[in-house]
Structure formats: structure tokens, C-alpha cells
Design a protein around this motif. Sequence first.
Motif, PDB file in Angstrom:
ATOM      1  N   HIS A  62      40.209  35.271  31.779  1.00  0.00           N
ATOM      2  CA  HIS A  62      39.359  36.191  32.535  1.00  0.00           C
ATOM      3  C   HIS A  62      39.107  37.462  31.736  1.00  0.00           C
ATOM      4  O   HIS A  62      37.972  37.944  31.652  1.00  0.00           O
ATOM      5  CB  HIS A  62      40.022  36.523  33.878  1.00  0.00           C
ATOM      6  N   MET A  93      35.602  38.828  30.317  1.00  0.00           N
ATOM      7  CA  MET A  93      35.065  40.161  30.592  1.00  0.00           C
ATOM      8  C   MET A  93      34.684  40.867  29.282  1.00  0.00           C
ATOM      9  O   MET A  93      33.681  41.574  29.222  1.00  0.00           O
ATOM     10  CB  MET A  93      36.076  41.022  31.359  1.00  0.00           C
ATOM     11  N   TYR A 123      33.069  29.787  33.248  1.00  0.00           N
ATOM     12  CA  TYR A 123      32.602  31.169  33.150  1.00  0.00           C
ATOM     13  C   TYR A 123      32.703  31.657  31.708  1.00  0.00           C
ATOM     14  O   TYR A 123      31.843  32.360  31.200  1.00  0.00           O
ATOM     15  CB  TYR A 123      33.412  32.082  34.071  1.00  0.00           C
ATOM     16  N   TYR A 140      27.633  38.813  36.360  1.00  0.00           N
ATOM     17  CA  TYR A 140      28.669  39.653  37.000  1.00  0.00           C
ATOM     18  C   TYR A 140      28.793  39.286  38.471  1.00  0.00           C
ATOM     19  O   TYR A 140      29.886  39.097  38.995  1.00  0.00           O
ATOM     20  CB  TYR A 140      28.292  41.127  36.838  1.00  0.00           C
ATOM     21  N   GLU A 150      42.018  46.898  28.519  1.00  0.00           N
ATOM     22  CA  GLU A 150      42.826  45.967  29.316  1.00  0.00           C
ATOM     23  C   GLU A 150      44.295  46.021  28.906  1.00  0.00           C
ATOM     24  O   GLU A 150      45.182  45.997  29.737  1.00  0.00           O
ATOM     25  CB  GLU A 150      42.304  44.533  29.172  1.00  0.00           C
TER      26      GLU A 150
END
Lengths: 343, 422
Positions: free
Chosen positions: A33, A37, A166, A232, A280
Motif C-alpha cells: 500500500h 501510494m 492497485y 485515489y 511514511e
Amino acid sequence: MDAVKTKKISLIVLFLVIGFIIPQFVTKPYYLHVITMCLLWAYLASSWNLFCGFAGQLSLGHGVFTAVGAYVAVMLFNDYNISPWIGMFAGAGAAVLLSILIGYPTFKLRGAYYALATVAIGSGVVVLIENTQALGPFRVGGAEGLIVKLMGNAPAFFQFMSKQPYYYIALVMLIIVVLFAFWLKNSRLGYYLSALKEDPEAAEALGINVRNAKLVAAAYSAFFTAIGGVYYAMLIRYLEPNAIAGPMMSNEMVFLAVVGGSGTVLGPVVGGITLHAISEVIQFYFGDLAQGLHLFIYGLIVVFMIMFKPQGIIEILQKYYNRFLGITDRGEDEKSVKRTAGS
Amino acid sequence: MIKIRSTKVIGLLLVMVMLLSLVAGCGGGDSKTTTVEEIKIGNIIPLSGSAAPLGKIGQEARDMAVEEINAAGGIKSMGGAQIKMLYADSKGDPATGVSEAERLITLEEVALLTGTYQSGVAMPSTEVAERYGIPFVVPVPSEDAITERGFKNVFRLAEKTSWRNRDQVTFIKEMAEKFNTPVKTVALIYENTAWGQGAVRAWEKYIPEAGLEIVLKEPYPSNSSDLTPVVLKAKNLNPDIIMMVSYVSDAALLTNTFAEHKVMPKAYIGTSGGFADPAYFELTGDNCEYYFDIATWEPDVNRPFSADVNKAFKEKYGYSMNAEAVKAYTAMYVIADALERAGSTDPEALRKALSETNITEGPSQMYASEVVFDETGQMVNAPLVISQMRKVDGKMERVSVWPEEEARPGMEIVWPYPGVGK
């Protein structure tokens, strides 16, 4: 020369292979994920760069386009069951129209005035969405936001239970926008843009229709940005006006592109991936310590980067890249001089 | 020279980042070694951004509850296992909420998630939990839709936004009857974002149902510098009731402007938020006397445990709890109760235990006499209390007045509104 070409191609192939096999090694959904991003932010920064970087325009309102793309696609899906795969092009089309509507009056403005106008339009759109409950038959949801209708695992409707699809979609989107940026930079329009970036009057004097060139480039940029907005929406499956259209979205795109190196093909990609990864990692370690500490550290790193490498991170990479290819810096300079003279 | 040095600095930075990422990778691997003696609970709350102060008080309330639970022997059915809280910052941003939910579930492998102050963060992050089948206890966010999406793993302790507005209307009807003052017309004044819009939708449902008429619907942008036009509009219509949704600066501005223009409805009723902010008293002085406000908890509310817990909190942190802190505190006891009955951290067992929650004793009494969730995961009787701003010993205070059984003993409601300083 051939050796250089082989090296170039092998480098591209290497990156593509790495890109495509990452999900084989990264099995924890959270890591995937985060990487996804990173790719999305790299994509959005690149989309912003298509116009703003290449033409040297500071748009601080690109969140408008992510919002229009996302809202149009989600409203078509929620209320008319039109798959977001199709809806995203409707959203992108709406964003293109909007970019022309906005661009026509504002492209007369220069420098800070243009930037201020985009800030105003950006905040205006947030307020508009926050105060619109419904638009004809479509539910907009106002300030409470809009939930994307959940379908479970429905690839035809851009919804997946696993993180892998994704990831691959974001990767393909990024590759497309980079290829497009490469093409744009080396196209006639690209040369127009770099000319008007340096000196709009001189460009005008040379017979370039400055406003048209800006309008077309802005339309491309809006198109790609809007697709990013749809992505998004489908990844988060909830739209909140301030998060999708607000200053955080708009500024982040500018931020990543500028730190990476705006006006270059790969700068925004590098900026998007590195900076988002840093943020992150910092959130991972410091997010639960003192309040807001992680944002402070992130800010410090960005300030350092801007202070020491105002041209962007890409500048450093460019040097290593040239060394790898066996081109000296001077050689590259001469080449670019020749190219400018030639065009 | 300078050029070389800056390159080195950047290089060093990049190396540091890479090392950090590497360590991050290792950190993830280690977390598998969860011992049975420790139950990890993930908390997603705003620790930065505009709601950070509220995130902080929520964290303090949770920490206090967990310390109490652990000190009292932890979860006994699991051999006295201790609860370990993991906090994650949502920044109030939906996308960050999602990514932190992913992290807490897949890396930290938490048994359960809780938190999110904002509804905007609750919406997408509860959806992540639903996908993984991990229970998510939502103590504070009140947006109706959170428990109206057919999710199985979402349990909300808070009332729905619309319930506040429903109870305000019930209160008006009861007072009109009790004091024999017929009430017909209502004016609504609200800030124009999510909160105000949600309230108006609920009022538009409940007010006509109660046989009352809405004569004014006046939205205004929050943080206005002058609300005189709004106040004069209301004055001209002379409504029986004026209801408001405001953040603190607007709540104070409205109150002061109403006093200045001597507007005299039968009652002013606020909807928490700005009216419940401690700064409200400082900004309005005596002008707010006799105003009503609705909340889920008041420091003086007549419920078991309420005074004691608040006292302990005040001793520990130096200030009083607020309604959000009470919900966060109660949520930890609800979670502990479910863990106790489930006897394991298996998500399905935990979900089942939560859905069968029926607590009628213990510290959760300070919030509600009965904690039960319906099949949508919504707390059935989230209690609400109406307070009146009153001068007690020369100092303005919030005095609980309704429902009567939870009212502060010895205080009578003042109805209708007598005017400033009466």
C-alpha cells in the motif's frame, strides 16, 4: 555510442523488471500500500509537471482537477452504475474543459498573480463542493463527503480486495505519464513551452501563440491529474472535499515535483517516490511519539534538500547516470548546447 | 568546494533514508512474535493538525482506562493478559487513516482497532477493517452513515448526529408542556460545513414531525467576523426557539450579538461544539446565561462513577474530561469486556462478543446505564443530556437539567428565557 545505448536500455529494462516483480517480494499489504501510494504521488507530481514544470507556471490549485475527475467518475458510478474504468475518462474530460475555462482568463496573469489565482480557485472549489448536496440526479454529499459504492472484488468496476491490482494499475499509469512527458518534452509543443518558460515576450515575438500553447499543455496536465484523482477515489473509496481538492492535495503535488526537479521528465517521479517514502518511514517511527514530531522532521529534510539542491534530487541522479553511461558533465553540456542551437 | 560538500550531505541523507527503510522492513518481521500475555489494540487518532488537542485528550483518557484495566489484573479469561495500546496519527486525513489502518492490521497484527475523532477518517478506515474482518470500535464520530453501510465489524459507541437534534426537539416539546408556554416557530442558525449541514437535515425531519414550524434557515461561514445581519434576521421573525450549530468563536459572537440586540425567544439551544468549549464562557461573560446546550456527558451529570473518574482524570492530567474523553474512556472498558467474554483475540470471536455486549455495571456507567449494540453496530441508547448555562456562586457553569433523573439536584430549569442578567 552503441555501448551507451545498450547501457541506457538495460537500465530501463532493469527498472521495469524491478517495478513488475516488487509484489512478488513485498507480500505484506501495508508495504505494498505504501509503495502504491509512492507511485500515485509520483504520478500526480508528473501530471502537474506536464504543464507547470515544463512551462514554468506555478499552479497551486491542481487539487481542483483531482476532485473533478474523482467526483465525476464516482457520481456516474454511484448513481448510474457506470464503471469507473469508463467514468474516469468522463472525469478527465470534465477536468480538461475546466482547465480551459480556468486557463482562458488566468493565463494572462504572470508569476505570483497566476499562482494566487489558482489558490483562490482551489479554495473556491472546496467551498462549492462542501455546500453542494446534490447536482441534478447525482448525489455529491456536501461537506460530509461521498462514499464510493462498495462492490467487493469487482475488477470490472475498479474494485479489488487484494492490493496487487492497485499496485500494477498505479505502475502502468506512472509509466504512461512518464512516456507522455518524454514525448511532450521533445515535441514541438515542448519546445514552445520551454521557450515561453524562459521569456514569454521573446516567445511571442518568435511567433509562438503563448496562450494556446499554455492551454493545450494545461489540458494535458488536467487530463492526467484527473485520472489520478479517480484512482485515489477507488483506492480510498471515500471522497472528502478538503482531502481531494484542498490545499494539502494541491501543495503536495507541487512540493514533490519541485523537490524532485520540476521541468524534467523524471524529476517528479524521483521526488514523489523518495519524499513519500521518507514521510511514511518517519510516520512509522515517530508518528506516535510527540505530537506532530514526524511532520517536523519531514519538513526539516525537505528544507535541507531545497537548500542544498534547489534544482531537485534529479540533479544528483543525473550526475551518477552520466557517469554510468560514461559521459562527462562537459560532454552533456555541449550536447545540450548543440541541441538548443539546432532547434 | 561548496558544491562537493552539499553533494556529500545529500548523499548522506539518502543513505540514512535507505538504512531507515531497511530497518523498517526488519521491524515489520519482528512483530509476529506476539505473546499471549499482551493484547495489541490499534488506535487511529489525530495527533497532529487542527484536531490534535482533541486527539491528545482522547489518548490520555484511553491510557488511563487501560492502566486501570491492566492494574486490576488485565483480561482474566486470557490468563491476565495485559492490553497494549498502539497509537497512530491520522493527521485528520482520510488517506492517512487508511494507510495506518493497513499498517496496524497487517504489520502490528492488532486484535482490534479503535479511534478516529473525525467522521471523515472513520468512514474509509472502518472499511479497511471490514475488509480484513477486524473489529473496529468507534467511540466518537457521529456521522449517521458510519453504521449505515451494512458492515459487520464496526461498533459505534457515540450517538448518531441526528439523535442530538431529535432529543433537542423532544426537550422543547416537554418544556413547552411543563411550563405551559406554547411553542410554534423555530429559527435555525448553523455553520455551513458538514456538521451544520448534517444537523439541518435532521432538524428538517424532527421539527415538523413535532408540529413545529421552521421559519428561518440561516447558514453562515464559520469564523465570521460579524453576524449582526443573521441576528437581525432572526429578531425580525421573532421565533419561539433559536437553535444553533457553531464553533466557539461564532457561538460567542452570536451570543453577544443576540444580547446586544435584546432578542427574546423562549429558548436558545446550542448543539455542543463551540457552546461546550471552555473558552465560550470567557468570550461571552454573562451574556450566555440561560442558554441550553446538548452533549453526551457533563462533569456534573448525575450518573454512577462520573464524578470519581473525572476526579482521577483531573488529578492525573490537570484538567477535566470532556464528552469525547468520556467516550474514549468508556470504549476501553467495552473492549475489555468483549475480550473477557471472547477469551481470545480471534477476530471472529471478538466480533461476536462485541455484538453481544450488554454492560449494565462498571465504569461505563458514567456514559450510559446500558451498553448494547444493535445489528448495525450502533449503540442503542446513546444517552444525551441537556445543560443550561447558569451562574452558580457568581461563576458561570454548565448545569445538567434534562433528563430529570440525571439533572443536578437542587437546580430548577429557567424557562422561558428571561433576558440577560435577569
